[in-house]
Design a protein around this motif. Structure first.
Motif, mmCIF file in Angstrom:
data_model
loop_
_atom_site.group_PDB
_atom_site.id
_atom_site.type_symbol
_atom_site.label_atom_id
_atom_site.label_comp_id
_atom_site.label_asym_id
_atom_site.label_seq_id
_atom_site.Cartn_x
_atom_site.Cartn_y
_atom_site.Cartn_z
ATOM 1 N N THR A 45 -29.100 24.139 12.671
ATOM 2 C CA THR A 45 -29.405 25.141 11.557
ATOM 3 C C THR A 45 -28.045 25.802 11.565
ATOM 4 O O THR A 45 -27.592 26.260 12.671
ATOM 5 C CB THR A 45 -30.380 25.988 12.015
ATOM 6 O OG1 THR A 45 -31.808 25.159 12.187
ATOM 7 C CG2 THR A 45 -30.686 27.241 11.182
ATOM 8 N N VAL A 46 -27.866 26.188 10.349
ATOM 9 C CA VAL A 46 -26.147 26.603 10.086
ATOM 10 C C VAL A 46 -26.471 27.980 9.386
ATOM 11 O O VAL A 46 -27.451 28.191 8.617
ATOM 12 C CB VAL A 46 -25.439 25.720 9.374
ATOM 13 C CG1 VAL A 46 -24.724 24.584 10.524
ATOM 14 C CG2 VAL A 46 -25.943 25.125 8.126
ATOM 15 N N LEU A 47 -25.661 28.799 9.287
ATOM 16 C CA LEU A 47 -25.551 30.218 8.221
ATOM 17 C C LEU A 47 -24.686 29.568 7.213
ATOM 18 O O LEU A 47 -23.641 29.419 7.352
ATOM 19 C CB LEU A 47 -25.087 31.243 9.054
ATOM 20 C CG LEU A 47 -25.980 31.860 10.356
ATOM 21 C CD1 LEU A 47 -25.183 32.844 10.720
ATOM 22 C CD2 LEU A 47 -27.283 32.069 9.937
ATOM 23 N N ASP A 48 -25.271 29.790 6.191
ATOM 24 C CA ASP A 48 -24.782 29.464 4.735
ATOM 25 C C ASP A 48 -24.594 30.734 4.069
ATOM 26 O O ASP A 48 -25.653 31.167 3.329
ATOM 27 C CB ASP A 48 -25.204 28.545 4.009
ATOM 28 C CG ASP A 48 -24.527 28.055 2.627
ATOM 29 O OD1 ASP A 48 -23.352 28.614 2.427
ATOM 30 O OD2 ASP A 48 -24.801 27.268 2.014
ATOM 31 N N GLY A 49 -23.468 31.563 3.915
ATOM 32 C CA GLY A 49 -23.554 32.828 3.360
ATOM 33 C C GLY A 49 -24.630 34.074 3.936
ATOM 34 O O GLY A 49 -25.247 34.798 3.345
#
Length: 265
Positions: A45-49
């Motif tokens: 799970t990544v943070l995009d903006g």
């Protein structure tokens, strides 16, 4: 956080510089992290903006794993159909999983300075590839099957032990950059002279003594530093293509250039 390519953006890590990013592309930056494997990468799970999202849902994704100690790429990589470029420069890879063939969006792979002794056979069936780099390995042969990769724009096999370039390389008619430097190549196929390379051909530091005459009509410059080619004996039209300006070890690819998306033809 993912890196988002916008005009004026600067990649935080100098080893991740590339000209492959279009405006709006995303990048997962995991270079120089001491990684020995990337199991679980497809489930991240990544943070995009600032917004959490599954990595497999990020459009136009570039994966940067340069300068780690990764010795294998897991089959689960196939789940990342959103990845368009992968960078595994300076790791410990000597093989690749056929699962890469299932990555329908993948158009570029970089494997400089790993432990390959050959380019895996299945790579030559990945006909969508536009950029392929296996420089600074221990590869002894370039198979005829290289001619299958007719979409290639950038091809770099510099710094290996290749002695022969097959006739089928003449099929790579869309090349913009081609680097055969620092191998054991004595000649190039005459048919390769019909390939109108756009930017640069590098054959430096090979025992090559002649060039296909057709190269006189292509746009690219030709770096012949450290070869047996007698400049004075080349036809005048071909002499104009010769360049020895780039010092050893210089990059063919420019530093990061964030481009607007290409218009579809």
């Amino acid at each position: 956080d993912l890196f988002t390519a916008v005009k004026g953006a600067v990649m935080p890590n100098s080893i991740d510089q590339t000209n492959n990013l279009n405006e709006g592309d995303k990048a997962l930056l995991l270079s120089r992290k001491g990684l020995t494997d990337i199991e679980g990468v497809s489930r991240l799970t990544v943070l995009d903006g600032g917004k959490p999202m599954p990595i497999a849902s990020v459009a136009n994704l570039h994966l940067f794993f340069n300068e780690n100690r990764i010795s294998a790429i897991p089959d689960e990589i196939a789940a990342l159909n959103n990845v368009i470029f992968m960078y595994f420069n300076r790791n410990e890879l000597d093989a690749l999983p056929p699962a890469l063939m299932e990555m329908d969006s993948l158009v570029g792979m970089y494997f400089t300075a790993n432990r390959f002794t050959e380019i895996p056979d299945f790579v030559f069936s990945m006909t969508r590839l536009k950029k392929l780099q296996f420089s600074e390995n221990d590869i002894r042969e370039l198979p005829e099957a290289i001619g299958n990769l007719t979409e290639l724009r950038h091809f770099n096999i510099a710094g290996n032990r290749i002695a022969r370039i097959p006739e089928s390389v003449a099929n790579l008619k869309l090349l913009r950059v081609c680097d055969f430097s620092d191998n054991r190549i004595a000649e190039l196929p005459e048919a390769f002279g019909q390939v109108r390379i756009v930017n640069q051909l590098r054959v430096r530091n090979n025992p090559i003594s002649t060039l296909p005459l057709g190269f006189a009509d292509m746009r690219a410059t030709i770096d012949i530093t450290g070869t047996k080619i007698d400049f004075d004996n080349l036809p005048p039209k071909l002499q104009k293509k010769i360049s020895t300006e780039k010092p050893p070890g210089s990059k063919v690819e420019a530093d990061i250039i964030v481009r607007s998306p290409e218009k579809k033809k």
